[in-house]
Design an enzyme around this catalytic site. Structure first.
Site, PDB file in Angstrom:
ATOM      1  N   ILE A 149       0.831  -1.216   0.000  1.00 19.40           N
ATOM      2  CA  ILE A 149       0.000   0.000   0.000  1.00 19.40           C
ATOM      3  C   ILE A 149       0.864   1.266   0.000  1.00 19.40           C
ATOM      4  O   ILE A 149       0.409   2.324  -0.435  1.00 19.40           O
ATOM      5  CB  ILE A 149      -0.966  -0.043   1.209  1.00 19.40           C
ATOM      6  CG1 ILE A 149      -2.186   0.838   0.967  1.00 19.40           C
ATOM      7  CG2 ILE A 149      -0.280   0.324   2.517  1.00 19.40           C
ATOM      8  CD1 ILE A 149      -3.314   0.591   1.975  1.00 19.40           C
ATOM      9  N   HIS A 191       5.963 -12.214   5.821  1.00 12.03           N
ATOM     10  CA  HIS A 191       5.853 -11.712   4.453  1.00 12.03           C
ATOM     11  C   HIS A 191       7.236 -11.423   3.912  1.00 12.03           C
ATOM     12  O   HIS A 191       8.163 -11.100   4.656  1.00 12.03           O
ATOM     13  CB  HIS A 191       4.987 -10.450   4.386  1.00 12.03           C
ATOM     14  CG  HIS A 191       5.395  -9.373   5.347  1.00 12.03           C
ATOM     15  ND1 HIS A 191       5.070  -9.422   6.673  1.00 12.03           N
ATOM     16  CD2 HIS A 191       6.114  -8.232   5.170  1.00 12.03           C
ATOM     17  CE1 HIS A 191       5.557  -8.350   7.283  1.00 12.03           C
ATOM     18  NE2 HIS A 191       6.207  -7.609   6.389  1.00 12.03           N
ATOM     19  N   ASN A 221      11.628  -8.583   6.873  1.00 14.87           N
ATOM     20  CA  ASN A 221      11.934  -8.053   8.198  1.00 14.87           C
ATOM     21  C   ASN A 221      11.434  -9.038   9.244  1.00 14.87           C
ATOM     22  O   ASN A 221      10.286  -9.460   9.204  1.00 14.87           O
ATOM     23  CB  ASN A 221      11.249  -6.691   8.391  1.00 14.87           C
ATOM     24  CG  ASN A 221      11.842  -5.619   7.496  1.00 14.87           C
ATOM     25  OD1 ASN A 221      13.062  -5.504   7.409  1.00 14.87           O
ATOM     26  ND2 ASN A 221      10.999  -4.857   6.825  1.00 14.87           N
ATOM     27  N   VAL A 227       4.083  -5.771  10.443  1.00 14.28           N
ATOM     28  CA  VAL A 227       2.907  -6.646  10.375  1.00 14.28           C
ATOM     29  C   VAL A 227       3.315  -8.059  10.824  1.00 14.28           C
ATOM     30  O   VAL A 227       4.196  -8.677  10.208  1.00 14.28           O
ATOM     31  CB  VAL A 227       2.333  -6.684   8.944  1.00 14.28           C
ATOM     32  CG1 VAL A 227       1.137  -7.631   8.889  1.00 14.28           C
ATOM     33  CG2 VAL A 227       1.930  -5.281   8.492  1.00 14.28           C
TER      34      VAL A 227
HETATM   35  P1  5GP Z   1       7.152  -4.828   7.439  1.00 14.52           P
HETATM   36  O1  5GP Z   1       7.628  -3.522   7.989  1.00 14.52           O
HETATM   37  O2  5GP Z   1       6.296  -5.570   8.449  1.00 14.52           O
HETATM   38  O3  5GP Z   1       8.254  -5.653   6.860  1.00 14.52           O
HETATM   39  O4  5GP Z   1       6.250  -4.467   6.209  1.00 14.52           O
HETATM   40  C1  5GP Z   1       4.858  -4.339   6.253  1.00 14.52           C
HETATM   41  C2  5GP Z   1       4.412  -3.743   4.946  1.00 14.52           C
HETATM   42  O5  5GP Z   1       3.008  -3.876   4.865  1.00 14.52           O
HETATM   43  C3  5GP Z   1       4.741  -2.260   4.786  1.00 14.52           C
HETATM   44  O6  5GP Z   1       5.556  -2.070   3.640  1.00 14.52           O
HETATM   45  C4  5GP Z   1       3.365  -1.608   4.624  1.00 14.52           C
HETATM   46  O7  5GP Z   1       3.346  -0.553   3.698  1.00 14.52           O
HETATM   47  C5  5GP Z   1       2.491  -2.768   4.188  1.00 14.52           C
HETATM   48  N1  5GP Z   1       1.094  -2.654   4.570  1.00 14.52           N
HETATM   49  C6  5GP Z   1       0.609  -2.316   5.804  1.00 14.52           C
HETATM   50  N2  5GP Z   1      -0.732  -2.316   5.786  1.00 14.52           N
HETATM   51  C7  5GP Z   1      -1.103  -2.657   4.516  1.00 14.52           C
HETATM   52  C8  5GP Z   1      -2.377  -2.825   3.886  1.00 14.52           C
HETATM   53  O8  5GP Z   1      -3.455  -2.653   4.464  1.00 14.52           O
HETATM   54  N3  5GP Z   1      -2.367  -3.205   2.568  1.00 14.52           N
HETATM   55  C9  5GP Z   1      -1.200  -3.396   1.888  1.00 14.52           C
HETATM   56  N4  5GP Z   1      -1.299  -3.762   0.616  1.00 14.52           N
HETATM   57  N5  5GP Z   1       0.011  -3.242   2.458  1.00 14.52           N
HETATM   58  C10 5GP Z   1       0.054  -2.879   3.757  1.00 14.52           C
END
Ligand code: 5GP
Length: 126
Positions: free
Chosen positions: A40, A110, A97, A106
């Site tokens: 997003i 992922h 991460n 999150v």
């Molecule tokens: P992390 O920091 O956990 O490695 O990455 C989480 C990713 O999830 C971030 O790049 C963030 O922009 C993405 N993200 C968070 N909420 C949403 C959402 O509701 N939809 C989508 N498509 N991506 C999200």
């Protein structure tokens, strides 16, 4: 019990809600084990998130508890997604991460797939 310092799996995390269809996503790929969709807040021209459908909090959890077929399926899907997006020739970056020091936001495992332009250094010098 999930592995990593993130605690128990939260079934209401945002990716669990995307998997249940409660939150929309721009889907890129889906099969029995994997969903891929555009981030997003993209940090590159191509920024896709690839997630397993089963509940794992982190890479540590996935690598310890997922079955061999699931891990192989995830890895092969990741490669296919990058190829389908046309990234093979110019190249791309795969990143996950894991936990607090990496800034994992999150708590559903992922992988970020970045591409579409030169991506710069792997980490900012610190
Ligand atoms: P992390 O920091 O956990 O490695 O990455 C989480 C990713 O999830 C971030 O790049 C963030 O922009 C993405 N993200 C968070 N909420 C949403 C959402 O509701 N939809 C989508 N498509 N991506 C999200």
């Amino acid at each position: 019990m999930p592995v990593s310092g993130l605690g128990a799996y939260d079934p209401d995390n945002v990716f669990a809600r995307i998997l249940r269809g409660e939150i929309p996503c721009r889907r890129v790929f889906e099969d029995d084990h994997v969903l891929a969709f555009h981030d997003i807040r993209p940090l590159a021209p191509v920024h896709v998130l690839v997630i397993p459908k089963r509940p794992y909090v982190s890479f540590a959890d996935f690598s310890a508890r997922a079955g061999d077929a699931e891990i192989a399926g995830f890895t092969r899907a990741l490669g296919r997604i990058a190829a389908t997006l046309g990234l093979d020739e110019a190249g791309y970056r795969v990143l996950s991460n894991m936990g607090a020091d990496a800034g994992q936001e999150v708590p559903h495992f992922h992988v970020h797939l970045f591409g579409g332009a030169p991506l710069g250094p792997m980490l900012a010098p610190g």
